[in-house]
Each structure stands twice: as C-alpha cells, then as structure tokens.
Design a protein around this motif. Structure first.
Motif, PDB file in Angstrom:
ATOM      1  N   ILE A 263       0.833  -1.194   0.000  1.00 29.19           N
ATOM      2  CA  ILE A 263       0.000   0.000   0.000  1.00 29.19           C
ATOM      3  C   ILE A 263       0.870   1.247   0.000  1.00 29.19           C
ATOM      4  O   ILE A 263       1.990   1.233   0.503  1.00 29.19           O
ATOM      5  CB  ILE A 263      -0.953  -0.010   1.227  1.00 29.19           C
ATOM      6  N   THR A 264       0.364   2.298  -0.607  1.00 28.53           N
ATOM      7  CA  THR A 264       0.982   3.613  -0.518  1.00 28.53           C
ATOM      8  C   THR A 264       0.189   4.390   0.518  1.00 28.53           C
ATOM      9  O   THR A 264      -1.044   4.458   0.439  1.00 28.53           O
ATOM     10  CB  THR A 264       0.931   4.348  -1.864  1.00 28.53           C
ATOM     11  N   ALA A 265       0.876   4.932   1.512  1.00 28.01           N
ATOM     12  CA  ALA A 265       0.194   5.637   2.594  1.00 28.01           C
ATOM     13  C   ALA A 265       1.139   6.664   3.199  1.00 28.01           C
ATOM     14  O   ALA A 265       2.342   6.643   2.945  1.00 28.01           O
ATOM     15  CB  ALA A 265      -0.278   4.650   3.650  1.00 28.01           C
ATOM     16  N   GLN A 266       0.560   7.524   4.001  1.00 28.63           N
ATOM     17  CA  GLN A 266       1.364   8.507   4.722  1.00 28.63           C
ATOM     18  C   GLN A 266       1.081   8.381   6.218  1.00 28.63           C
ATOM     19  O   GLN A 266      -0.009   7.978   6.618  1.00 28.63           O
ATOM     20  CB  GLN A 266       1.060   9.917   4.250  1.00 28.63           C
ATOM     21  N   ILE A 267       2.069   8.709   7.024  1.00 26.64           N
ATOM     22  CA  ILE A 267       1.885   8.703   8.470  1.00 26.64           C
ATOM     23  C   ILE A 267       1.050   9.924   8.832  1.00 26.64           C
ATOM     24  O   ILE A 267       1.371  11.041   8.424  1.00 26.64           O
ATOM     25  CB  ILE A 267       3.243   8.777   9.198  1.00 26.64           C
ATOM     26  N   ILE A 268      -0.016   9.703   9.609  1.00 28.57           N
ATOM     27  CA  ILE A 268      -0.788  10.844  10.101  1.00 28.57           C
ATOM     28  C   ILE A 268      -0.703  10.948  11.625  1.00 28.57           C
ATOM     29  O   ILE A 268      -1.051  11.980  12.189  1.00 28.57           O
ATOM     30  CB  ILE A 268      -2.259  10.819   9.626  1.00 28.57           C
ATOM     31  N   GLU A 269      -0.244   9.883  12.266  1.00 32.81           N
ATOM     32  CA  GLU A 269      -0.051   9.909  13.722  1.00 32.81           C
ATOM     33  C   GLU A 269       1.065   8.942  14.064  1.00 32.81           C
ATOM     34  O   GLU A 269       1.117   7.829  13.538  1.00 32.81           O
ATOM     35  CB  GLU A 269      -1.341   9.477  14.409  1.00 32.81           C
ATOM     36  N   ARG A 270       1.962   9.399  14.937  1.00 29.94           N
ATOM     37  CA  ARG A 270       3.086   8.542  15.342  1.00 29.94           C
ATOM     38  C   ARG A 270       3.236   8.621  16.857  1.00 29.94           C
ATOM     39  O   ARG A 270       3.325   9.702  17.417  1.00 29.94           O
ATOM     40  CB  ARG A 270       4.365   9.016  14.663  1.00 29.94           C
TER      41      ARG A 270
ATOM     42  N   VAL B 258       5.909  13.166   8.920  1.00 30.66           N
ATOM     43  CA  VAL B 258       4.462  12.983   8.831  1.00 30.66           C
ATOM     44  C   VAL B 258       3.981  13.602   7.522  1.00 30.66           C
ATOM     45  O   VAL B 258       4.454  14.657   7.107  1.00 30.66           O
ATOM     46  CB  VAL B 258       3.770  13.644  10.043  1.00 30.66           C
ATOM     47  N   GLY B 259       3.046  12.928   6.840  1.00 35.55           N
ATOM     48  CA  GLY B 259       2.431  13.477   5.644  1.00 35.55           C
ATOM     49  C   GLY B 259       3.139  13.191   4.335  1.00 35.55           C
ATOM     50  O   GLY B 259       2.668  13.588   3.282  1.00 35.55           O
ATOM     51  N   VAL B 260       4.267  12.480   4.368  1.00 36.62           N
ATOM     52  CA  VAL B 260       5.003  12.160   3.149  1.00 36.62           C
ATOM     53  C   VAL B 260       4.620  10.745   2.696  1.00 36.62           C
ATOM     54  O   VAL B 260       4.710   9.804   3.484  1.00 36.62           O
ATOM     55  CB  VAL B 260       6.529  12.252   3.384  1.00 36.62           C
ATOM     56  N   PRO B 261       4.182  10.569   1.440  1.00 36.68           N
ATOM     57  CA  PRO B 261       3.774   9.236   0.977  1.00 36.68           C
ATOM     58  C   PRO B 261       4.931   8.235   0.992  1.00 36.68           C
ATOM     59  O   PRO B 261       6.058   8.566   0.624  1.00 36.68           O
ATOM     60  CB  PRO B 261       3.295   9.473  -0.457  1.00 36.68           C
ATOM     61  N   LEU B 262       4.616   7.023   1.440  1.00 35.98           N
ATOM     62  CA  LEU B 262       5.587   5.933   1.501  1.00 35.98           C
ATOM     63  C   LEU B 262       4.994   4.690   0.861  1.00 35.98           C
ATOM     64  O   LEU B 262       3.791   4.471   0.928  1.00 35.98           O
ATOM     65  CB  LEU B 262       5.900   5.588   2.962  1.00 35.98           C
ATOM     66  N   GLY B 263       5.848   3.872   0.280  1.00 34.82           N
ATOM     67  CA  GLY B 263       5.445   2.544  -0.154  1.00 34.82           C
ATOM     68  C   GLY B 263       5.662   1.605   1.019  1.00 34.82           C
ATOM     69  O   GLY B 263       6.748   1.563   1.596  1.00 34.82           O
ATOM     70  N   ILE B 264       4.625   0.886   1.403  1.00 33.96           N
ATOM     71  CA  ILE B 264       4.677   0.056   2.602  1.00 33.96           C
ATOM     72  C   ILE B 264       4.287  -1.374   2.244  1.00 33.96           C
ATOM     73  O   ILE B 264       3.336  -1.587   1.497  1.00 33.96           O
ATOM     74  CB  ILE B 264       3.731   0.621   3.674  1.00 33.96           C
ATOM     75  N   ALA B 265       5.023  -2.329   2.785  1.00 32.90           N
ATOM     76  CA  ALA B 265       4.681  -3.748   2.647  1.00 32.90           C
ATOM     77  C   ALA B 265       4.623  -4.341   4.037  1.00 32.90           C
ATOM     78  O   ALA B 265       5.337  -3.909   4.942  1.00 32.90           O
ATOM     79  CB  ALA B 265       5.712  -4.475   1.795  1.00 32.90           C
ATOM     80  N   GLY B 266       3.763  -5.341   4.195  1.00 33.64           N
ATOM     81  CA  GLY B 266       3.658  -5.985   5.489  1.00 33.64           C
ATOM     82  C   GLY B 266       2.608  -7.071   5.483  1.00 33.64           C
ATOM     83  O   GLY B 266       2.240  -7.590   4.420  1.00 33.64           O
ATOM     84  N   PHE B 267       2.113  -7.387   6.669  1.00 31.12           N
ATOM     85  CA  PHE B 267       1.081  -8.416   6.801  1.00 31.12           C
ATOM     86  C   PHE B 267       0.065  -7.965   7.847  1.00 31.12           C
ATOM     87  O   PHE B 267       0.354  -7.099   8.679  1.00 31.12           O
ATOM     88  CB  PHE B 267       1.696  -9.772   7.164  1.00 31.12           C
ATOM     89  N   LEU B 268      -1.112  -8.566   7.806  1.00 26.71           N
ATOM     90  CA  LEU B 268      -2.172  -8.218   8.743  1.00 26.71           C
ATOM     91  C   LEU B 268      -2.178  -9.178   9.928  1.00 26.71           C
ATOM     92  O   LEU B 268      -1.982 -10.380   9.773  1.00 26.71           O
ATOM     93  CB  LEU B 268      -3.538  -8.278   8.047  1.00 26.71           C
ATOM     94  N   GLY B 269      -2.398  -8.615  11.100  1.00 20.46           N
ATOM     95  CA  GLY B 269      -2.511  -9.403  12.317  1.00 20.46           C
ATOM     96  C   GLY B 269      -3.500  -8.742  13.255  1.00 20.46           C
ATOM     97  O   GLY B 269      -4.037  -7.669  12.955  1.00 20.46           O
ATOM     98  N   ALA B 270      -3.724  -9.353  14.394  1.00 16.54           N
ATOM     99  CA  ALA B 270      -4.624  -8.800  15.399  1.00 16.54           C
ATOM    100  C   ALA B 270      -3.834  -7.901  16.350  1.00 16.54           C
ATOM    101  O   ALA B 270      -2.694  -8.209  16.703  1.00 16.54           O
ATOM    102  CB  ALA B 270      -5.293  -9.921  16.171  1.00 16.54           C
TER     103      ALA B 270
END
Length: 96
Positions: free
Chosen positions: A6-13, A66-78
């Motif tokens: 996904i391409t996303a940006q950090i909005i809260e850290r 914060v606010g800069v688009p990043l390419g992110i890879a990962g996996f889903l968990g609980a």
C-alpha cells in the motif's frame, strides 16, 4: 497468503518504544487515499490503518516525516486487544 502492499502517509506517530526483548517498536496510524475501479465504476477510497513496525524498520519509520507518501509492505494481524486489524510493517520504500 497474507501480504499487503500500500501507498500511505503517516498521520499519527507514537513515541518509539522497546519490547521486553529490547527490540524497538513504533505504533503509527497511516492514511491511504486513491481511486479504484469496482464493478466497472470508479470509487474513491480513503482509509486510516493502525500499524506497527519492529526492529530497524521501526527506527527507519520513526525518522520519516508525517504526511510524506511511503510505499509500505507488510502483513495483517490482530492488535494486542484482539479487536480489529493491525498492519505489521516489514518494508518501506520512498515514493518518487
């Protein structure tokens, strides 16, 4: 298979923390916005995703503005509380 790209940006850290094993960990909220085709019609998508990064990826993500688009890879968990979905970030790529 459990893989997310996904391409996303950090909005809260949150503050960088350390696990009992001494690994750096970082909790963030990401925002993704795009347009996709669904049932042959365009659809705007905007979603906030809770995510966590561990180890060197956490340290790298902590340095990203914060606010800069990043390419992110990962996996889903609980998440720890067992409700919802948490994206575990395993790779970061700059978007040019």
């Amino acid at each position: 298979m459990n893989r997310v790209l996904i391409t996303a940006q950090i909005i809260e850290r949150k503050a960088l923390r350390y696990t009992p094993a001494g690994l750096p960990a970082l909790d963030v909220v990401l925002e993704h916005e795009s347009e996709v085709t669904e049932a042959q019609l365009p659809r705007k998508v905007k979603v906030e995703i809770r995510a966590v990064a561990m180890g060197p990826i956490a340290q790298q993500l902590n340095l990203q503005p914060v606010g800069v688009p990043l390419g992110i890879a990962g996996f889903l968990g609980a998440p720890r509380n067992g409700r919802g979905v948490l994206l575990h970030i395993t790779e970061l790529n700059d978007i040019v």
